[in-house]
Write a protein that holds these residues in place. Sequence first.
Motif, mmCIF file in Angstrom:
data_model
loop_
_atom_site.group_PDB
_atom_site.id
_atom_site.type_symbol
_atom_site.label_atom_id
_atom_site.label_comp_id
_atom_site.label_asym_id
_atom_site.label_seq_id
_atom_site.Cartn_x
_atom_site.Cartn_y
_atom_site.Cartn_z
ATOM 1 N N ALA A 37 0.859 -1.178 0.000
ATOM 2 C CA ALA A 37 0.000 0.000 0.000
ATOM 3 C C ALA A 37 0.894 1.226 0.000
ATOM 4 C CB ALA A 37 -0.883 -0.017 1.252
ATOM 5 N N VAL A 43 -1.817 0.656 -5.039
ATOM 6 C CA VAL A 43 -1.379 -0.639 -4.531
ATOM 7 C C VAL A 43 -0.503 -1.230 -5.620
ATOM 8 C CG1 VAL A 43 -2.094 -2.963 -3.846
ATOM 9 C CG2 VAL A 43 -3.453 -0.980 -3.135
ATOM 10 N N VAL A 64 -2.971 5.059 0.685
ATOM 11 C CA VAL A 64 -3.417 3.695 0.965
ATOM 12 C C VAL A 64 -2.601 3.206 2.163
ATOM 13 C CG1 VAL A 64 -3.771 1.384 0.051
ATOM 14 C CG2 VAL A 64 -3.910 3.351 -1.486
ATOM 15 N N SER A 66 -3.336 0.095 4.044
ATOM 16 C CA SER A 66 -3.263 -1.345 4.313
ATOM 17 C C SER A 66 -3.638 -2.144 3.073
ATOM 18 C CB SER A 66 -4.197 -1.713 5.466
ATOM 19 O OG SER A 66 -5.524 -1.383 5.143
ATOM 20 N N VAL A 67 -3.135 -3.378 3.059
ATOM 21 C CA VAL A 67 -3.418 -4.289 1.954
ATOM 22 C C VAL A 67 -3.410 -5.712 2.509
ATOM 23 C CG1 VAL A 67 -0.995 -4.455 1.224
ATOM 24 C CG2 VAL A 67 -2.804 -4.890 -0.423
ATOM 25 N N SER A 78 -7.704 -3.328 -0.137
ATOM 26 C CA SER A 78 -6.871 -2.203 0.300
ATOM 27 C C SER A 78 -7.737 -1.187 1.033
ATOM 28 C CB SER A 78 -6.169 -1.545 -0.893
ATOM 29 O OG SER A 78 -7.099 -1.121 -1.871
ATOM 30 N N SER A 80 -7.868 2.815 2.620
ATOM 31 C CA SER A 80 -7.284 4.113 2.332
ATOM 32 C C SER A 80 -7.774 5.196 3.292
ATOM 33 C CB SER A 80 -7.637 4.507 0.898
ATOM 34 O OG SER A 80 -7.293 5.838 0.614
#
Length: 93
Positions: A37, A43, A64, A66-67, A78, A80
């Motif tokens: 991210a 991503v 962003v 997290s992924v 993902s 954001s």
Amino acid sequence: MLIWDIAANRQMCSCQGHWGSSNGLAWSPDDSRIAAAGSDWTVQVWNAQTGAQLLTYQGHRDTVWSVAWSPDGNFLASGSADHTIQIWEAPQL
């Protein structure tokens, strides 16, 4: 972004593509791909062995943070700062 094998004390690969910081990182369930991210609102996905860039997902309107991979490795989620979660198809390349 440099990926290290700590046990072997060696660099595995160098992954390039984000123009800002990488904020979150996730290995695919089969360990073949790395997703990150980015503060560039994208991503990115790379081959975990070679560092070759495979995919770039665009659609968020802010950083962003997290992924995460689905258990079967076919999708990425993902999160954001734009207060959205996006689900992306992640074909095996």
